[in-house]
Design a protein around this motif. Structure first.
Motif, PDB file in Angstrom:
ATOM      1  N   ILE A 223       1.922   0.530   8.000  1.00 55.92           N
ATOM      2  CA  ILE A 223       1.121  -0.324   7.170  1.00 55.92           C
ATOM      3  C   ILE A 223      -0.323   0.643   6.948  1.00 55.92           C
ATOM      4  O   ILE A 223      -0.936   0.805   7.669  1.00 55.92           O
ATOM      5  CB  ILE A 223       0.539  -1.392   8.276  1.00 55.92           C
ATOM      6  CG1 ILE A 223       1.763  -2.173   8.477  1.00 55.92           C
ATOM      7  CG2 ILE A 223      -0.640  -2.600   7.421  1.00 55.92           C
ATOM      8  CD1 ILE A 223       1.477  -3.162   9.511  1.00 55.92           C
ATOM      9  N   GLY A 224      -0.545   0.564   5.464  1.00 53.71           N
ATOM     10  CA  GLY A 224      -1.927   1.321   5.254  1.00 53.71           C
ATOM     11  C   GLY A 224      -3.075   0.417   5.171  1.00 53.71           C
ATOM     12  O   GLY A 224      -2.808  -0.742   5.248  1.00 53.71           O
ATOM     13  N   ARG A 225      -4.108   0.980   5.692  1.00 58.20           N
ATOM     14  CA  ARG A 225      -5.364   0.247   5.916  1.00 58.20           C
ATOM     15  C   ARG A 225      -6.591   1.156   5.783  1.00 58.20           C
ATOM     16  O   ARG A 225      -6.492   2.415   5.915  1.00 58.20           O
ATOM     17  CB  ARG A 225      -5.259  -0.503   7.279  1.00 58.20           C
ATOM     18  CG  ARG A 225      -5.441   0.454   8.661  1.00 58.20           C
ATOM     19  CD  ARG A 225      -5.685  -0.636   9.680  1.00 58.20           C
ATOM     20  NE  ARG A 225      -6.175   0.174  10.772  1.00 58.20           N
ATOM     21  CZ  ARG A 225      -6.694  -0.463  11.843  1.00 58.20           C
ATOM     22  NH1 ARG A 225      -6.594  -1.704  12.276  1.00 58.20           N
ATOM     23  NH2 ARG A 225      -6.993   0.174  12.996  1.00 58.20           N
ATOM     24  N   PRO A 238     -15.716   6.301   4.957  1.00 59.92           N
ATOM     25  CA  PRO A 238     -14.420   5.563   4.744  1.00 59.92           C
ATOM     26  C   PRO A 238     -13.207   6.431   4.315  1.00 59.92           C
ATOM     27  O   PRO A 238     -13.270   7.141   3.613  1.00 59.92           O
ATOM     28  CB  PRO A 238     -14.932   4.556   3.410  1.00 59.92           C
ATOM     29  CG  PRO A 238     -15.851   5.293   2.564  1.00 59.92           C
ATOM     30  CD  PRO A 238     -16.519   6.472   3.691  1.00 59.92           C
ATOM     31  N   LEU A 239     -12.000   6.079   5.014  1.00 57.77           N
ATOM     32  CA  LEU A 239     -10.896   6.554   5.033  1.00 57.77           C
ATOM     33  C   LEU A 239      -9.934   5.471   4.520  1.00 57.77           C
ATOM     34  O   LEU A 239      -9.738   4.422   4.926  1.00 57.77           O
ATOM     35  CB  LEU A 239     -10.345   7.216   6.221  1.00 57.77           C
ATOM     36  CG  LEU A 239     -10.796   8.687   6.550  1.00 57.77           C
ATOM     37  CD1 LEU A 239     -10.375   8.924   7.615  1.00 57.77           C
ATOM     38  CD2 LEU A 239     -10.506   9.588   5.416  1.00 57.77           C
ATOM     39  N   GLU A 240      -8.648   5.780   3.787  1.00 58.36           N
ATOM     40  CA  GLU A 240      -7.465   5.047   3.667  1.00 58.36           C
ATOM     41  C   GLU A 240      -6.546   5.986   4.293  1.00 58.36           C
ATOM     42  O   GLU A 240      -6.071   7.026   4.566  1.00 58.36           O
ATOM     43  CB  GLU A 240      -7.034   5.261   2.219  1.00 58.36           C
ATOM     44  CG  GLU A 240      -6.132   3.991   1.926  1.00 58.36           C
ATOM     45  CD  GLU A 240      -5.896   3.696   0.275  1.00 58.36           C
ATOM     46  OE1 GLU A 240      -6.516   2.777  -0.216  1.00 58.36           O
ATOM     47  OE2 GLU A 240      -5.350   4.718  -0.038  1.00 58.36           O
ATOM     48  N   LEU A 241      -5.818   5.178   5.643  1.00 58.45           N
ATOM     49  CA  LEU A 241      -4.943   5.757   6.512  1.00 58.45           C
ATOM     50  C   LEU A 241      -3.803   5.196   6.613  1.00 58.45           C
ATOM     51  O   LEU A 241      -3.372   3.976   6.332  1.00 58.45           O
ATOM     52  CB  LEU A 241      -5.357   5.502   7.840  1.00 58.45           C
ATOM     53  CG  LEU A 241      -4.814   6.171   9.033  1.00 58.45           C
ATOM     54  CD1 LEU A 241      -4.391   7.424   8.980  1.00 58.45           C
ATOM     55  CD2 LEU A 241      -5.243   5.567  10.423  1.00 58.45           C
ATOM     56  N   GLY A 242      -2.507   6.045   6.441  1.00 56.98           N
ATOM     57  CA  GLY A 242      -0.997   5.602   6.603  1.00 56.98           C
ATOM     58  C   GLY A 242      -0.552   6.290   7.717  1.00 56.98           C
ATOM     59  O   GLY A 242      -0.736   7.623   7.760  1.00 56.98           O
ATOM     60  N   VAL A 243       0.282   6.005   8.623  1.00 58.34           N
ATOM     61  CA  VAL A 243       1.123   6.468   9.665  1.00 58.34           C
ATOM     62  C   VAL A 243       2.465   6.372   9.594  1.00 58.34           C
ATOM     63  O   VAL A 243       2.879   5.007   9.447  1.00 58.34           O
ATOM     64  CB  VAL A 243       0.213   6.155  10.796  1.00 58.34           C
ATOM     65  CG1 VAL A 243       0.906   6.724  12.325  1.00 58.34           C
ATOM     66  CG2 VAL A 243      -1.051   6.385  10.982  1.00 58.34           C
ATOM     67  N   SER A 244       2.921   7.165  10.007  1.00 60.19           N
ATOM     68  CA  SER A 244       4.656   7.295   9.911  1.00 60.19           C
ATOM     69  C   SER A 244       4.986   7.887  11.359  1.00 60.19           C
ATOM     70  O   SER A 244       4.527   8.492  11.820  1.00 60.19           O
ATOM     71  CB  SER A 244       5.312   7.777   8.714  1.00 60.19           C
ATOM     72  OG  SER A 244       4.889   9.109   8.740  1.00 60.19           O
ATOM     73  N   GLU A 245       6.363   7.656  11.802  1.00 60.70           N
ATOM     74  CA  GLU A 245       6.808   8.195  13.098  1.00 60.70           C
ATOM     75  C   GLU A 245       8.128   8.668  12.883  1.00 60.70           C
ATOM     76  O   GLU A 245       8.875   8.169  11.940  1.00 60.70           O
ATOM     77  CB  GLU A 245       6.932   7.015  14.180  1.00 60.70           C
ATOM     78  CG  GLU A 245       7.601   7.561  15.270  1.00 60.70           C
ATOM     79  CD  GLU A 245       7.641   6.274  16.058  1.00 60.70           C
ATOM     80  OE1 GLU A 245       8.271   6.608  17.400  1.00 60.70           O
ATOM     81  OE2 GLU A 245       7.862   5.245  15.669  1.00 60.70           O
ATOM     82  N   ASP A 260      -9.806  10.327   1.563  1.00 58.34           N
ATOM     83  CA  ASP A 260     -11.358  10.161   1.757  1.00 58.34           C
ATOM     84  C   ASP A 260     -11.810   9.308   0.420  1.00 58.34           C
ATOM     85  O   ASP A 260     -11.029   9.793  -0.636  1.00 58.34           O
ATOM     86  CB  ASP A 260     -12.156  11.332   1.599  1.00 58.34           C
ATOM     87  CG  ASP A 260     -13.785  11.208   1.558  1.00 58.34           C
ATOM     88  OD1 ASP A 260     -13.992  10.207   1.617  1.00 58.34           O
ATOM     89  OD2 ASP A 260     -14.465  12.247   1.647  1.00 58.34           O
ATOM     90  N   ILE A 261     -12.056   7.928   0.522  1.00 60.87           N
ATOM     91  CA  ILE A 261     -12.272   7.202  -0.306  1.00 60.87           C
ATOM     92  C   ILE A 261     -13.831   6.799  -0.733  1.00 60.87           C
ATOM     93  O   ILE A 261     -14.023   5.864  -1.147  1.00 60.87           O
ATOM     94  CB  ILE A 261     -11.545   5.476  -0.144  1.00 60.87           C
ATOM     95  CG1 ILE A 261     -11.997   5.059   1.260  1.00 60.87           C
ATOM     96  CG2 ILE A 261      -9.944   5.891  -0.035  1.00 60.87           C
ATOM     97  CD1 ILE A 261     -11.355   3.729   1.391  1.00 60.87           C
ATOM     98  N   SER A 262     -14.494   7.782  -0.305  1.00 59.53           N
ATOM     99  CA  SER A 262     -15.890   7.857  -0.251  1.00 59.53           C
ATOM    100  C   SER A 262     -16.376   7.580  -2.022  1.00 59.53           C
ATOM    101  O   SER A 262     -17.210   6.665  -2.363  1.00 59.53           O
ATOM    102  CB  SER A 262     -16.760   8.779   0.317  1.00 59.53           C
ATOM    103  OG  SER A 262     -16.630   9.272   1.426  1.00 59.53           O
ATOM    104  N   ASP A 263     -15.844   8.211  -2.742  1.00 62.26           N
ATOM    105  CA  ASP A 263     -16.059   8.157  -4.184  1.00 62.26           C
ATOM    106  C   ASP A 263     -15.539   6.870  -4.577  1.00 62.26           C
ATOM    107  O   ASP A 263     -16.128   6.144  -5.530  1.00 62.26           O
ATOM    108  CB  ASP A 263     -15.448   9.352  -5.059  1.00 62.26           C
ATOM    109  CG  ASP A 263     -15.910  10.814  -4.668  1.00 62.26           C
ATOM    110  OD1 ASP A 263     -17.137  10.556  -4.278  1.00 62.26           O
ATOM    111  OD2 ASP A 263     -15.256  11.741  -4.943  1.00 62.26           O
TER     112      ASP A 263
END
Length: 509
Positions: A223-225, A238-245, A260-263
């Motif tokens: 789940i991206g967040r 601020p960051l957009e993060l997605g994690v997989s296993e 990096d979603i600063s822009d």
């Protein structure tokens, strides 16, 4: 003693030649490629595995030097040299070279070579046992190519890619991670990934992994967040993060992809600022056009105040003051003063300049306030207003002034559309109800001339207007305001004549 077959194949209980010294060698090559060469390099034994691989029958190759037809031309001299060295030294060796099959296909073979000598120690035969490693080499090449492609992707990816183990320790990072967090890779590898997180993410991370390993409950995986990151210099961004296993040989590896979603955040803030600026300009334009009506609206309570005050003064000067009459007059003065103050207050709100402020908004009260604000225009044009507001309208999280601006724009457009309409068509209906999809829908209907069919959606384009002197910004800004609130604004023809505008706003969860 076992005897050889006529075709030179080693079969059960036989060897290609009667010499007993060959028996151990032939048995050793069972299931492998096996070739026996004489002192001149001529083939004297060629097993079935060699036949299957090369496409040649033993009868075709018997007595022929191996380098005349089986070897890749560019490797012939190298193999000859190995053969000569083997004869001279008598010591076993290993080498890898290519056979070219009867069909012309090169096959890579890994050989183990040894010799058989006579009683005087003179080399009689060279025995080669080989393994076809072509497919293995192909797989190795493919694996190397895949790794190279993967490395190229990791190296050039704009997103940061981090892998961690079950303890949260960083195993790998790509160059983008170094750039985003401003750490060199050597300062990250082996350390806990929470070093890249500000509170409260830092304190929660280890507990999250432990809980996931114990219960399987995923809060981020898959789940991206949006979260926050911490750079080496202490900057939080601020960051957009997605994690997989993935599980590799029973070991869990977690891969995080960060952007990096600063822009983007800055662009969103700038867009909101521009929307506020445009909305403010639009409000001023609306107020400018409403100046006459507003002056009349404010003048009415002021005139009433003056009238009641003068009546009180006349009674006092005449000496026949009736306290009840004066009390009633003063009450009217206070009421009319409050009315004038309320009008000025609403005008000040509409004219104010500021950023979006979301707070609970009572939609019914907001609609009624805007209707009251344009009461003079409605009366002046003999327009009948009908409100159909549902009883179960919930409070909305919105900027009240901006929603008032949308309503004001839609209502004044409707009023202008009915300037030349016959009296029977001068009506304005406002409806508000829940739509069943977690939204509240507001509809503004009028009995005017309606919209041209091609203009149903174009009216929301910037600078497009159906009015001769219209600037074409009001509806464009209104749509931007509604969409910024998570809703939708659209238009359609009204079957009974006139135009119908709808907008939706989300109900807070």
């Amino acid at each position: 003693m076992p005897t050889p077959t006529e075709d030179g194949h080693a079969e059960a209980g036989t060897v290609p030649y009667a010499e007993p010294e060959l028996l151990p060698a032939v048995l050793a090559v069972a299931g492998c490629l096996a070739v026996v060469l004489d002192r001149e390099g001529r083939i004297v034994f060629f097993n079935q595995a060699c036949e299957a691989l090369s496409g040649y029958r033993f009868e075709e190759v018997k007595g022929r030097p191996v380098w005349d037809f089986l070897l890749a031309p560019e490797e012939t001299e190298e193999v000859r040299a190995v053969f000569r060295g083997l004869k001279q030294s008598g010591r076993p060796n290993r080498q890898e070279h290519h056979w070219v099959t009867k069909a012309g296909e090169p096959r890579s073979i890994r050989w183990s070579n040894t010799v058989l000598t006579d009683a005087d120690g003179k080399v009689e035969y060279v025995i080669g046992t080989g393994l076809d490693v072509s497919d293995h080499e192909r797989l190795e090449t493919e694996l190397e190519e895949r790794e190279a492609r993967l490395q190229a992707i990791l190296t050039t990816a704009l997103e940061g890619i981090i892998t961690i183990d079950e303890r949260g320790l960083i195993e790998t990072v790509n160059p983008a991670v170094e750039s985003i967090f401003q750490y060199p890779a050597e300062e990250l590898i082996g350390r806990n990934v929470k070093m890249l997180m500000p509170p409260p993410y830092r304190t929660e991370h280890d507990g999250y992994i432990a809980r996931y390993l114990e219960t399987g409950e995923a809060r981020i995986i898959g789940i991206g967040r949006e979260v926050e990151g911490l750079r080496k210099n202490g900057t939080i961004f601020p960051l957009e993060l997605g994690v997989s296993e993935v599980v590799v040989r029973g070991r869990r590896i977690f891969t995080g992809i960060v952007r990096d979603i600063s822009d983007r955040r800055r662009a969103e803030e700038e867009a909101r600022w521009r929307l506020d600026e445009l909305a403010h300009t639009s409000r001023l334009l609306e107020l400018g056009e409403m100046t006459t009506g507003i002056a009349h609206e404010v003048n009415q309570p002021l005139a009433a105040i003056v009238t009641f005050a003068q009546a009180c003064l006349r009674m006092l000067n005449a000496g026949n003051a009736d306290l009840e009459v004066i009390k009633d007059a003063l009450t009217q003065i206070a009421s009319q003063g409050g009315r004038a103050g309320a009008i000025i207050h609403r005008l000040r709100d509409l004219a104010r300049k500021g950023s979006t402020e979301r707070q609970p908004v009572a939609l019914e009260a907001t609609i009624r306030a805007v209707v009251e604000l344009i009461t003079h225009e409605l009366r002046h044009h003999d327009i009948r207003v009908k409100l159909e507001l549902a009883d179960n309208l919930p409070p909305l999280e919105a900027d009240r002034v901006q929603i008032e601006q949308v309503l004001l724009n839609l209502m004044r457009n409707a009023v202008e559309a009915m300037h030349e309409s016959p009296e029977s068509h001068r009506w304005l209906n406002l409806r508000a109800e829940r739509d069943g999809d977690g939204m509240v829908e507001v509809t503004v209907l009028d009995g005017g001339k309606g919209l041209p069919e091609e203009a149903n959606d174009r009216v929301f384009d910037t600078f497009y207007s159906t009015k001769p002197k219209g600037m074409g910004v009001g509806l464009s800004i209104s749509r931007s305001i509604i969409e910024a609130h998570g809703g939708k604004l659209w238009a359609e023809p009204n079957p009974g004549g006139g135009a119908k505008f709808h907008f939706t706003l989300p109900v807070p969860k």
